[in-house]
Structures are given as structure tokens and as C-alpha cells.
Scaffold this motif. Structure first.
Motif, PDB file in Angstrom:
ATOM      1  N   GLU A 174     104.990 143.594  33.287  1.00 15.65           N
ATOM      2  CA  GLU A 174     104.938 144.926  33.887  1.00 15.65           C
ATOM      3  C   GLU A 174     104.031 144.903  35.111  1.00 15.65           C
ATOM      4  O   GLU A 174     102.923 144.360  35.067  1.00 15.65           O
ATOM      5  N   LEU A 175     104.485 145.520  36.194  1.00 18.15           N
ATOM      6  CA  LEU A 175     103.693 145.575  37.416  1.00 18.15           C
ATOM      7  C   LEU A 175     102.512 146.517  37.218  1.00 18.15           C
ATOM      8  O   LEU A 175     102.682 147.689  36.866  1.00 18.15           O
ATOM      9  N   GLN A 206     106.828 134.589  37.125  1.00 13.98           N
ATOM     10  CA  GLN A 206     107.093 135.045  35.759  1.00 13.98           C
ATOM     11  C   GLN A 206     108.011 134.080  35.027  1.00 13.98           C
ATOM     12  O   GLN A 206     107.845 133.828  33.833  1.00 13.98           O
ATOM     13  N   SER A 209     108.131 140.277  45.846  1.00 10.77           N
ATOM     14  CA  SER A 209     108.642 140.467  44.487  1.00 10.77           C
ATOM     15  C   SER A 209     109.450 139.268  44.013  1.00 10.77           C
ATOM     16  O   SER A 209     109.498 138.975  42.806  1.00 10.77           O
ATOM     17  N   GLN A 232     101.032 141.385  38.006  1.00 10.82           N
ATOM     18  CA  GLN A 232     101.904 141.728  36.894  1.00 10.82           C
ATOM     19  C   GLN A 232     101.333 141.159  35.607  1.00 10.82           C
ATOM     20  O   GLN A 232     100.882 140.021  35.577  1.00 10.82           O
TER      21      GLN A 232
END
Length: 390
Positions: free
Chosen positions: A75-76, A282, A275, A71
Motif C-alpha cells: 500500500e502506498l 515490489q 510507479s 510503499q
């Protein structure tokens, strides 16, 4: 938004060529093959595709790695699952330590813990009977940085360690503290200790009045939209076959087993989705902020992931508060035995996650080697991204 004020202290990431040489060298030693299928979406960069195809088989072969996610700017940019789906959860092993550390930070933010200078005598009053004057004076900062001389685990790849067999102990925390008292203060240098990290989980439980898992669900997982229902936190207990509990654990979704007193294992066996790990990475990249909410203070997020102490036997890699810090490659990371890693690159404003399936009784190779290789793979993939500092 990536951290901006603290990037210089981390240094610049190494070149892609040197990273490729290091990881391909490991591949040649392992003799593993590489076979995988790539998803149609999202499309990876050509460089990431090349690197994945080159070294995917390094971690015990392609039958072990289950997910690779990258990421950038929130954004992936790359997502791949191997014999798994995005909803599958995995034992993240040692990445659990970074979650435990974050819970300590949140407890400090909320005034439940006075700070990293607080002592074990202040933090664990229920264990006054097993604390000596010397161990009662140990500061939280020393436990966070593995400089308090708690014993390392044994070479066995399960929970057995020092004390000789935690499974057999009616109170794991008491046994760990008593063992530490018998060892003496040591020399204050870095000595990696999973029993010491379990003491951090006990501190969270004492400060919050709830299990670390339930505290995490309330203050960390819920803000990050990590679904934990139903909570699985079965306890190891005398008279119960630990392997039976671990077999049940492997069938659970999000899960975190606990010691006989209900303290979740601070150092291992948290089950999460890849995830979910990306979200935690993040969060730390963005200095504790998530969707305009400060989940953990920026002060803690930066301190925890900055070099606090030098390590012994790990080259130039330093250590923060249960996070590894590599100034030379410009990253900080958490790694799990058997091939799981969350690697954060502040310069590129990016996070990479590698998740592998290695069960408790897996006999393949060296688990520490696999975790280091997972970190190397993640760093290599991050190096394929654009450098925001240029």
C-alpha cells in the motif's frame, strides 16, 4: 506478501538516528537548501515528512528530485512529485541493470538459457570469431556479478567508455568482447563494468530472438501493468549524431535506446515512471510474484538480491545479480547515477523509490555521490516505518 524465509540473512536495518546523521552529514557538505511542497494525499507519517523537509535538497538541490514514493505491505503510504506528475517518465540510468538481470532470470525460468553456469561460448555463438578459448569459457554468473574482468566505463557521464568510444563501433558487443580478451582473465574479484552488463542484454537478445525491450514488454512490463506504448528503441549507428538521438530520447515516454544491432543498452537509459520502479521493487520483495502470477521464479528473485560476491571499495555492501545488497542496513537496492534509487526492505515489507531528473549532459556535481545519497534518503524513509519483526 513479503519474503519470510530469507530475512535473517539480510540482517536488521540500521537505526533511524544513525541514518539521519549520515544523510544530514552529506547535506551539510553539499550546502544545498531544501524547499518543496507536499501533497495533501496520501498523508505521510510525521517522521517521513520531517526527513523529506530536512534532506530533500541534497540531490543537486530541490530542482533535480522529481518523485519520492514509499510503499509498505503493498500500500502506498507516501507520494510526492516535484515539478512533475505521476505519468512523467525519467531516465532511471543504472536501475536499468536490475531490469536486465530480471530478464536473464525469466529467460532461465523459460528454458531459453540453461542457467548461470552457461558460458559465453554457449550463449553468444554468433560472436565465436571474437571469443578466445578463455573468454568463451566465462560463465554467466561471473558476468552477472562483475567478476569476469570486463572493463569499467570511463569517468565521462555518457556512453563512452572502454572501448574508447562505443559510439564509433559498428558492433558494440564484438568490441566489448574483443576488449575483454585483450585484458585477460583478471583475478576474479569484483570490478564494476557497464560494458559487461551490456553483454547480459546481448545474451537476452540471443536467447529470446527479440530485443531486450520487446522481451521485457512481453514477460515483465505487461504482467506488472507497465504501459510501454509506443515502444521507443532507436539505435545508435555510425554516421548518426548520438546527441541527436539522445535529444529525441528525452522527449519519448517509456524508452530504451539500442546499439547498432538492436540490443538495448543493458546498463542504462531505460525510461520509466516512478510507479513502474515501485512495481519492480515490489515484485522482487514478493519473490517474483505479482497478482498470483510468478513473473520470475522465487529462486531467481532471492538469489539475485542476496549477497553473492564481496565488493571492493564499497565497505560492507555486497553484490548479487546486478543488485546491491547491504546486510548491515537490511536492504537490497538498485541505483541510478544522478539520484535515482529503488530500495527494498524485507523486514518492513516496504519499498522506497527516489526519481531524479538529471539529463545526459548535466554538469552538476558528482553523479555517483547523488546516487548514493538517493539510496541513503530511501533507507532513511524506510526506517521511519514500523518494523514487522517487532
Amino acid at each position: 506478501m513479503a519474503r519470510r524465509d530469507h530475512q535473517d540473512s539480510r540482517g536488521r536495518a540500521g537505526t533511524r538516528i544513525s541514518l539521519m546523521c549520515a544523510v544530514l552529514g552529506a547535506l551539510l557538505v553539499s550546502g544545498c537548501s531544501s524547499a518543496l511542497s507536499l501533497p495533501e494525499k496520501p498523508q505521510p507519517t510525521d517522521a517521513i515528512r520531517e526527513d523529506i523537509e530536512s534532506i530533500f535538497g541534497t540531490l543537486y538541490g530541490e530542482d533535480a528530485v522529481r518523485a519520492v514514493l514509499v510503499q509498505q505491505h503493498g500500500e502506498l503510504v507516501y507520494e510526492q512529485y516535484q515539478e512533475s506528475t505521476a505519468d512523467d517518465t525519467w531516465d532511471v540510468r543504472g536501475v536499468t541493470r536490475a531490469v536486465t538481470s530480471t530478464l536473464i532470470g525469466i529467460a532461465i525460468d523459460r528454458g531459453l538459457i540453461s542457467g548461470v553456469d552457461a558460458t559465453l561460448g554457449q550463449l553468444l555463438p554468433a560472436y565465436a570469431a571474437v571469443l578466445t578459448a578463455e573468454t568463451a569459457a566465462i560463465q554467466l554468473k561471473a558476468v552477472l556479478t562483475h567478476t569476469a574482468n570486463f572493463a569499467p566505463m570511463s569517468e565521462e557521464r555518457d556512453i563512452r567508455g572502454t572501448p574508447a568510444d562505443l559510439y564509433a563501433q559498428p558492433d558494440w558487443v564484438a568490441a566489448i568482447l574483443a576488449d575483454r580478451a585483450s585484458r585477460g582473465p583478471g583475478d576474479g574479484r569484483f570490478l564494476f563494468s557497464d560494458p559487461g552488463t551490456h553483454i547480459l542484454a546481448a545474451i537476452v537478445a540471443e536467447a529470446t530472438g527479440m530485443s531486450p525491450f520487446r522481451f521485457a514488454d512481453e514477460v515483465l512490463f505487461e504482467p506488472l501493468d507497465i504501459d510501454t506504448a509506443p515502444l521507443w528503441e532507436e539505435r545508435f549507428a555510425a554516421g548518426r549524431d548520438p546527441q541527436e538521438l539522445l535529444r529525441e530520447y528525452q522527449e519519448a515516454d517509456v524508452a530504451w535506446p539500442a546499439d547498432p544491432q538492436g540490443v538495448n543498452l543493458g546498463y542504462t537509459h531505460l525510461r520509466l515512471r516512478p510507479s513502474d520502479l515501485l512495481s519492480i521493487g515490489q515484485l522482487m520483495l514478493d519473490e517474483g510474484a505479482w497478482d498470483d502470477e510468478q513473473v520470475v521464479s522465487a529462486t531467481w528473485a532471492v538469489q539475485a538480491t542476496s549477497p553473492v560476491v564481496a565488493t571492493v571499495g564499497y565497505g560492507t555492501i555486497a553484490y548479487g545479480y546486478q543488485w546491491w545488497v547491504d546486510p548491515q542496513r537490511g536492504v537490497f537496492y538498485a541505483q541510478g547515477e544522478g539520484g535515482t534509487a529503488v530500495v527494498i526492505d524485507p523486514v518492513r515489507d516496504a519499498v522506497a523509490v527516489i526519481a531524479s531528473e538529471v539529463t545526459i549532459d548535466d554538469e552538476r556535481g558528482n553523479h555517483g555521490y547523488a546516487s548514493a545519497t538517493a539510496v541513503g534518503l530511501a533507507v532513511l524513509l524506510l526506517a521511519d516505518l514500523s518494523d514487522d519483526s517487532e
